[in-house]
Design a protein around this motif. Sequence first.
Motif, PDB file in Angstrom:
ATOM      1  N   GLN A 171       0.835  -1.199   0.000  1.00  0.00           N
ATOM      2  CA  GLN A 171       0.000   0.000   0.000  1.00  0.00           C
ATOM      3  C   GLN A 171       0.876   1.257   0.000  1.00  0.00           C
ATOM      4  O   GLN A 171       0.549   2.245  -0.674  1.00  0.00           O
ATOM      5  N   LEU A 172       1.971   1.206   0.744  1.00  0.00           N
ATOM      6  CA  LEU A 172       2.916   2.324   0.715  1.00  0.00           C
ATOM      7  C   LEU A 172       3.499   2.491  -0.676  1.00  0.00           C
ATOM      8  O   LEU A 172       3.699   3.608  -1.155  1.00  0.00           O
ATOM      9  N   ARG A 200       2.037   1.730  -3.526  1.00  0.00           N
ATOM     10  CA  ARG A 200       1.018   2.333  -4.381  1.00  0.00           C
ATOM     11  C   ARG A 200       0.838   3.811  -4.056  1.00  0.00           C
ATOM     12  O   ARG A 200       0.614   4.632  -4.943  1.00  0.00           O
ATOM     13  N   ARG A 201       0.948   4.146  -2.762  1.00  0.00           N
ATOM     14  CA  ARG A 201       0.823   5.550  -2.365  1.00  0.00           C
ATOM     15  C   ARG A 201       1.981   6.367  -2.925  1.00  0.00           C
ATOM     16  O   ARG A 201       1.803   7.494  -3.385  1.00  0.00           O
ATOM     17  N   GLU A 243       3.629   5.641  -5.644  1.00  0.00           N
ATOM     18  CA  GLU A 243       3.409   5.753  -7.086  1.00  0.00           C
ATOM     19  C   GLU A 243       2.393   6.854  -7.384  1.00  0.00           C
ATOM     20  O   GLU A 243       2.571   7.644  -8.304  1.00  0.00           O
ATOM     21  N   LYS A 244       1.326   6.893  -6.598  1.00  0.00           N
ATOM     22  CA  LYS A 244       0.304   7.921  -6.803  1.00  0.00           C
ATOM     23  C   LYS A 244       0.880   9.303  -6.570  1.00  0.00           C
ATOM     24  O   LYS A 244       0.625  10.247  -7.329  1.00  0.00           O
ATOM     25  N   HIS A 245       1.683   9.443  -5.507  1.00  0.00           N
ATOM     26  CA  HIS A 245       2.305  10.736  -5.209  1.00  0.00           C
ATOM     27  C   HIS A 245       3.253  11.145  -6.330  1.00  0.00           C
ATOM     28  O   HIS A 245       3.296  12.311  -6.731  1.00  0.00           O
TER      29      HIS A 245
END
Length: 401
Positions: free
Chosen positions: A377-378, A380-381, A383-385
Amino acid sequence: MSTPTLQTPDFATPVRDILRPRMPELDTIRGIAVLFVLFFHGFGFRYGVKGLAGFPKLFVAATLAGWVGVNLFFVLSGFLITGILLDTKFDADYYSRFYVRRALRILPLYYAVLAILAVLTRAGWTNRSASWAFLGLSFFYLSNVTALFGVALQYGVLWSLAVEEHFYLLWPAAVRSLSRSRVAILGLIICVVCPCLRGYYFIRGYNTGTGYTWLVADGLATGAVLAALARGSWGTRIGMQRAAIISLGASVIMFTASYPFGIFRASRLLGLSLRETALNLFFGGCIALALLVGTSSWKGVVNRPVLQFFGEISYGVYLIHMLVFDLEEHFLTGSFPSLSAAGGHFALMVLHFAIVVAFTVAIAYFSRWYFEEPFLQLKRRFEKHAMQSCAAAELALSKSA
């Protein structure tokens, strides 16, 4: 587009792109690879065929080839990682994004297993006493070269993870600095150099079975070449069909022509040099074929839920299964000594295997979703950032223009 009504796979008619953000057929391949290794360590490697006859002997003998699952992992990893690098090579956060994502995916469970291995071996609960020297080298992903430091390889599955980590360390810079076609050429050069080095080691009498990175990197390079081709003129259905035919055909020819030279047992110069090459070509062809079938009306053939389940938890299964084998043997020897000596007794082999697989799958499943998932999840976070930062930078540049 209507679904083809032919009774054979229509590889020429595109159903969807060969390369997609999610390619579930590759999870099936990953599941096959980890099951190869699991059956190898559970039967052939652990017991051998001594004392067996008939079907049990044939079955256990067949599992002796399960070590090739590692080669399949290498080719698949080379394909996927090189694809990611090629697709993001012009991004401003190319290095940070790749290394952060890889670290969050790989390091938590890896170092957790090292810690557990240290505690259990100190307590004498496993058959493989991991020295501090081995654990220290493994901490830095040097478990495949411990022999160079006079240290035995004491938890065998770690060697292949060290090879992949060396690949992660060096390959991104090569992809970043080279064009796609030159990445393919470099991969081909590695595919030629590695068997030459294996032959040199054989001639000199050096140990070729320790998994040194420079002796086995051609598996990763084979996948890298396929990834580069798939993003060029060969990235069509006809191109992938050609890649599958050439790879599988070359593999069959190589195995057939080199049979008199000991390729199956790697017992002679030519056989030892080319066995890995033939295997890598075969698995590269299998991946190309899976991509074709997975994007055709026959996709159900390569989208197998059970195999994909094992593919999803393959990292945990691979890392812990040998430790579970040791723990199972330790407790059975102490509590049920009559069940501990399974060599030559197929029913007991199956019982041991079933117990180990049940615990391994359960641990790997809970690890995947309750230990590894928070780190993912970190990832993916992050990557989103990163995507938001890139979008903001592009917006600022457009306004300044």
